[in-house]
Scaffold this active site. Sequence first.
Site, PDB file in Angstrom:
ATOM      1  N   PHE A   1      -0.871   6.162  13.565  1.00  0.00           N
ATOM      2  CA  PHE A   1       0.614   5.480  13.567  1.00  0.00           C
ATOM      3  C   PHE A   1       1.544   6.567  12.748  1.00  0.00           C
ATOM      4  CE2 PHE A   1      -2.061   1.746  13.941  1.00  0.00           C
ATOM      5  CZ  PHE A   1      -1.592   1.159  15.005  1.00  0.00           C
TER       6      PHE A   1
ATOM      7  N   LYS B   1      -9.713  12.012  12.396  1.00  0.00           N
ATOM      8  CA  LYS B   1      -8.908  10.539  12.674  1.00  0.00           C
ATOM      9  C   LYS B   1      -8.882  10.475  14.213  1.00  0.00           C
ATOM     10  CE  LYS B   1      -8.925   9.329   8.507  1.00  0.00           C
ATOM     11  NZ  LYS B   1      -9.996   8.329   7.939  1.00  0.00           N
TER      12      LYS B   1
ATOM     13  N   MET C   1      -7.561   3.915   9.985  1.00  0.00           N
ATOM     14  CA  MET C   1      -6.430   3.932  10.945  1.00  0.00           C
ATOM     15  C   MET C   1      -5.440   4.470  10.102  1.00  0.00           C
ATOM     16  SD  MET C   1      -4.211   0.511  12.124  1.00  0.00           S
ATOM     17  CE  MET C   1      -5.564  -0.416  11.662  1.00  0.00           C
ATOM     18  N   PRO C   2      -4.980   5.844  10.041  1.00  0.00           N
ATOM     19  CA  PRO C   2      -4.013   6.360   9.377  1.00  0.00           C
ATOM     20  C   PRO C   2      -2.493   5.696   9.769  1.00  0.00           C
ATOM     21  CG  PRO C   2      -5.076   8.136  10.614  1.00  0.00           C
ATOM     22  CD  PRO C   2      -5.693   6.761  11.011  1.00  0.00           C
ATOM     23  N   PHE C   3      -1.640   5.850   8.765  1.00  0.00           N
ATOM     24  CA  PHE C   3      -0.406   5.436   8.849  1.00  0.00           C
ATOM     25  C   PHE C   3       0.538   6.522   8.144  1.00  0.00           C
ATOM     26  CE2 PHE C   3       3.627   3.593   7.366  1.00  0.00           C
ATOM     27  CZ  PHE C   3       4.063   2.539   8.388  1.00  0.00           C
TER      28      PHE C   3
END
EC number: 5.3.2.-
Length: 65
Positions: free
Chosen positions: A41, A35, A1-3
């Site tokens: 996000f 991703k 989950m990239p931020f």
Amino acid sequence: MPFVNIRITREGATPEQKQQLIKGVTDLLEDVLGKNRKTTFVIIDEVDTDNWGIGGEQVTELRKK
């Protein structure tokens, strides 16, 4: 989950430009790292130029020069 957190000076980026940033970063993470865009996000923080300094000077003052 990239931020991803993008910080820019508060100098009039339009909602359309911000949308382009969000989409572009999401596309890049999907294309390069594979991703899932649904769990990526992107947050854009806008900082007043009085609160941002470079080389010991406020950006506000640098912009005046």
